[in-house]
Design an enzyme around this catalytic site. Structure first.
Site, PDB file in Angstrom:
ATOM      1  N   LEU A   1     -72.759 -21.335  94.402  1.00 40.69           N
ATOM      2  CA  LEU A   1     -71.333 -21.064  94.215  1.00 40.69           C
ATOM      3  C   LEU A   1     -70.443 -22.051  94.966  1.00 40.69           C
ATOM      4  O   LEU A   1     -70.777 -22.501  96.064  1.00 40.69           O
ATOM      5  CB  LEU A   1     -71.024 -19.633  94.672  1.00 40.69           C
ATOM      6  CG  LEU A   1     -71.822 -18.556  93.938  1.00 40.69           C
ATOM      7  CD1 LEU A   1     -71.442 -17.175  94.471  1.00 40.69           C
ATOM      8  CD2 LEU A   1     -71.610 -18.627  92.431  1.00 40.69           C
ATOM      9  N   HIS A   2     -69.309 -22.353  94.353  1.00 39.90           N
ATOM     10  CA  HIS A   2     -68.297 -23.219  94.962  1.00 39.90           C
ATOM     11  C   HIS A   2     -66.923 -22.590  94.714  1.00 39.90           C
ATOM     12  O   HIS A   2     -66.831 -21.491  94.148  1.00 39.90           O
ATOM     13  CB  HIS A   2     -68.403 -24.637  94.393  1.00 39.90           C
ATOM     14  CG  HIS A   2     -68.414 -24.698  92.895  1.00 39.90           C
ATOM     15  ND1 HIS A   2     -67.322 -24.361  92.119  1.00 39.90           N
ATOM     16  CD2 HIS A   2     -69.402 -25.013  92.012  1.00 39.90           C
ATOM     17  CE1 HIS A   2     -67.621 -24.507  90.838  1.00 39.90           C
ATOM     18  NE2 HIS A   2     -68.887 -24.882  90.736  1.00 39.90           N
TER      19      HIS A   2
ATOM     20  N   HIS B   1     -66.117 -21.009  91.249  1.00 41.65           N
ATOM     21  CA  HIS B   1     -66.621 -19.646  91.030  1.00 41.65           C
ATOM     22  C   HIS B   1     -65.782 -18.627  91.811  1.00 41.65           C
ATOM     23  O   HIS B   1     -65.460 -17.551  91.296  1.00 41.65           O
ATOM     24  CB  HIS B   1     -68.071 -19.523  91.517  1.00 41.65           C
ATOM     25  CG  HIS B   1     -69.049 -20.425  90.825  1.00 41.65           C
ATOM     26  ND1 HIS B   1     -69.658 -21.477  91.471  1.00 41.65           N
ATOM     27  CD2 HIS B   1     -69.535 -20.424  89.566  1.00 41.65           C
ATOM     28  CE1 HIS B   1     -70.493 -22.076  90.630  1.00 41.65           C
ATOM     29  NE2 HIS B   1     -70.436 -21.461  89.473  1.00 41.65           N
TER      30      HIS B   1
ATOM     31  N   GLN C   1     -80.910 -21.762  78.351  1.00 43.96           N
ATOM     32  CA  GLN C   1     -79.835 -22.720  78.094  1.00 43.96           C
ATOM     33  C   GLN C   1     -80.150 -24.115  78.621  1.00 43.96           C
ATOM     34  O   GLN C   1     -79.294 -24.996  78.597  1.00 43.96           O
ATOM     35  CB  GLN C   1     -78.496 -22.186  78.619  1.00 43.96           C
ATOM     36  CG  GLN C   1     -78.347 -22.149  80.116  1.00 43.96           C
ATOM     37  CD  GLN C   1     -77.057 -21.440  80.509  1.00 43.96           C
ATOM     38  OE1 GLN C   1     -76.906 -20.235  80.331  1.00 43.96           O
ATOM     39  NE2 GLN C   1     -76.095 -22.192  81.027  1.00 43.96           N
TER      40      GLN C   1
ATOM     41  N   GLU D   1     -62.326 -22.621  82.452  1.00 42.35           N
ATOM     42  CA  GLU D   1     -61.985 -23.613  81.421  1.00 42.35           C
ATOM     43  C   GLU D   1     -62.766 -24.905  81.616  1.00 42.35           C
ATOM     44  O   GLU D   1     -62.822 -25.732  80.720  1.00 42.35           O
ATOM     45  CB  GLU D   1     -60.482 -23.906  81.464  1.00 42.35           C
ATOM     46  CG  GLU D   1     -59.645 -22.731  81.024  1.00 42.35           C
ATOM     47  CD  GLU D   1     -58.161 -23.026  80.953  1.00 42.35           C
ATOM     48  OE1 GLU D   1     -57.413 -22.150  80.517  1.00 42.35           O
ATOM     49  OE2 GLU D   1     -57.742 -24.131  81.357  1.00 42.35           O
TER      50      GLU D   1
HETATM   51  P1  AMP Z   1     -71.944 -21.803  86.187  1.00 43.74           P
HETATM   52  O1  AMP Z   1     -72.453 -21.185  87.435  1.00 43.74           O
HETATM   53  O2  AMP Z   1     -71.843 -23.293  86.238  1.00 43.74           O
HETATM   54  O3  AMP Z   1     -72.614 -21.283  84.945  1.00 43.74           O
HETATM   55  O4  AMP Z   1     -70.432 -21.328  86.071  1.00 43.74           O
HETATM   56  C1  AMP Z   1     -70.106 -19.967  86.097  1.00 43.74           C
HETATM   57  C2  AMP Z   1     -68.645 -19.806  85.710  1.00 43.74           C
HETATM   58  O5  AMP Z   1     -67.833 -20.540  86.617  1.00 43.74           O
HETATM   59  C3  AMP Z   1     -68.360 -20.374  84.309  1.00 43.74           C
HETATM   60  O6  AMP Z   1     -67.429 -19.507  83.665  1.00 43.74           O
HETATM   61  C4  AMP Z   1     -67.741 -21.702  84.620  1.00 43.74           C
HETATM   62  O7  AMP Z   1     -66.884 -22.175  83.599  1.00 43.74           O
HETATM   63  C5  AMP Z   1     -66.982 -21.390  85.885  1.00 43.74           C
HETATM   64  N1  AMP Z   1     -66.721 -22.619  86.639  1.00 43.74           N
HETATM   65  C6  AMP Z   1     -67.639 -23.555  87.034  1.00 43.74           C
HETATM   66  N2  AMP Z   1     -67.020 -24.582  87.652  1.00 43.74           N
HETATM   67  C7  AMP Z   1     -65.687 -24.302  87.633  1.00 43.74           C
HETATM   68  C8  AMP Z   1     -64.517 -24.977  88.094  1.00 43.74           C
HETATM   69  N3  AMP Z   1     -64.578 -26.157  88.700  1.00 43.74           N
HETATM   70  N4  AMP Z   1     -63.327 -24.377  87.901  1.00 43.74           N
HETATM   71  C9  AMP Z   1     -63.241 -23.174  87.263  1.00 43.74           C
HETATM   72  N5  AMP Z   1     -64.297 -22.487  86.820  1.00 43.74           N
HETATM   73  C10 AMP Z   1     -65.503 -23.038  86.985  1.00 43.74           C
END
Ligand code: AMP
EC number: 6.3.2.1
Length: 286
Positions: A33-34, A37, A61, A148
């Site tokens: 997480l960052h 998230h 995926q 987004e």
């Molecule tokens: P992930 O863990 O990469 O599958 O992302 C989980 C959720 O966090 C998804 O809805 C992503 O679109 C969102 N997300 C990832 N990076 C960002 C970001 N930099 N800004 C906004 N939402 C993000």
């Protein structure tokens, strides 16, 4: 915060949260997480009484030569971050629970899922749609939040939810959250961890090049010419290849050849070092 890894326990925990008409907003993630998230979690609190998050690195995926094994996993640190953000339940299923022996069902959103990242990563969005549908059925939230940053994913999930009638009563609302960026402009991503310090600095050139292309397109420059310049700019910033750099309709993702002020999105995927990075930005006349 309760960390749960059995579906029966999840159902009980969500039922308890929903008592007396309370609402639940859901934030699905793959962990590592960052701030992107965590921004989704903070927005989720504004929409519902309780927030449920999930962490699941979804094998379906990832393509055969992709980074499934290398993908960062650090559940304990992630759980601490979510706890500090007031998340009520963390759903962290195992792969076997999600896809038990004999699992056979696939969800495929045609059209939207075939272009851009869908063309570059065959099967990727089937994996995303399938796991998100399962997660919605497991958690049954009132709201679900997606970044987004993954514009195509958000469009596909909205279409799937509409097509499969997931929007009522399971997920009343799918909410998109603006991309969170580093000060350099680099879109935050769990995959940024694959970058060396030097690559990270070079990667910031992607968003700068995209902003220049958008200014040119909005200023009336030829779309194909602007995209060719963008391609060259991304390579000269230090990226080794560009999977695609496309101007598309923001909702249908159809390619736009002539920009006339319609709601458009510039979508890019490019490789640098061990990472494949994606980014997108809105293009409008405002
Ligand atoms: P992930 O863990 O990469 O599958 O992302 C989980 C959720 O966090 C998804 O809805 C992503 O679109 C969102 N997300 C990832 N990076 C960002 C970001 N930099 N800004 C906004 N939402 C993000």
């Amino acid at each position: 915060m309760q960390t749960i890894n059995r579906l029966e326990d999840l159902r009980k925990a969500v039922d308890a949260l929903k008592i007396r008409g309370k609402t639940v907003a859901f934030v699905p993630t793959m962990g590592a997480l960052h701030e992107g998230h965590l921004t989704l979690v903070r927005q989720a609190h504004r929409h519902a009484d309780h927030v449920v998050a999930s962490i699941f690195v979804n094998p379906r995926q990832f393509g055969p030569n992709e980074d499934l094994d290398a993908y960062p996993r650090r559940l304990a640190a992630d759980a601490a971050l979510l706890d500090a953000e007031g998340v009520a339940v963390l759903w962290a299923p195992t792969v076997d629970q999600m896809y038990p022996e004999g699992y056979a069902t696939n969800i495929s959103v045609s059209g939207l899922g075939d272009v851009a990242c869908g063309a570059a990563r065959p099967g990727h969005f089937d994996g995303v749609a399938t796991v998100v549908c399962k997660l919605f059925n497991q958690v049954r939230p009132d709201y679900a939040l997606f970044g987004e940053k993954d514009w195509q994913q958000l469009a596909i999930i909205r279409r799937m939810a509409r097509d499969l009638d997931l929007t009522q009563p399971q997920v009343a609302n799918i909410i998109g959250v603006e991309t969170v960026r580093e000060a350099s402009g680099l879109a935050m991503s769990s995959r940024n961890q694959y970058l060396t310090g030097e690559e990270r600095a070079q990667a910031a050139g992607l968003s700068a090049a995209m902003r220049r292309a958008i200014a040119a397109i909005q200023g009336g420059a030829d779309v194909a010419q602007s995209l060719a310049t963008l391609n060259a700019d991304i390579l000269s910033a230090g990226f080794t290849s560009v999977d695609y750099a496309d101007l598309r309709d923001a909702a249908t993702l159809e390619a736009i050849e002539t920009f006339t002020g319609q709601s458009a999105r510039l979508l890019v995927a490019a490789r640098i070092g061990a990472a494949r990075l994606i980014d997108n930005m809105g293009v409008g006349l405002k």
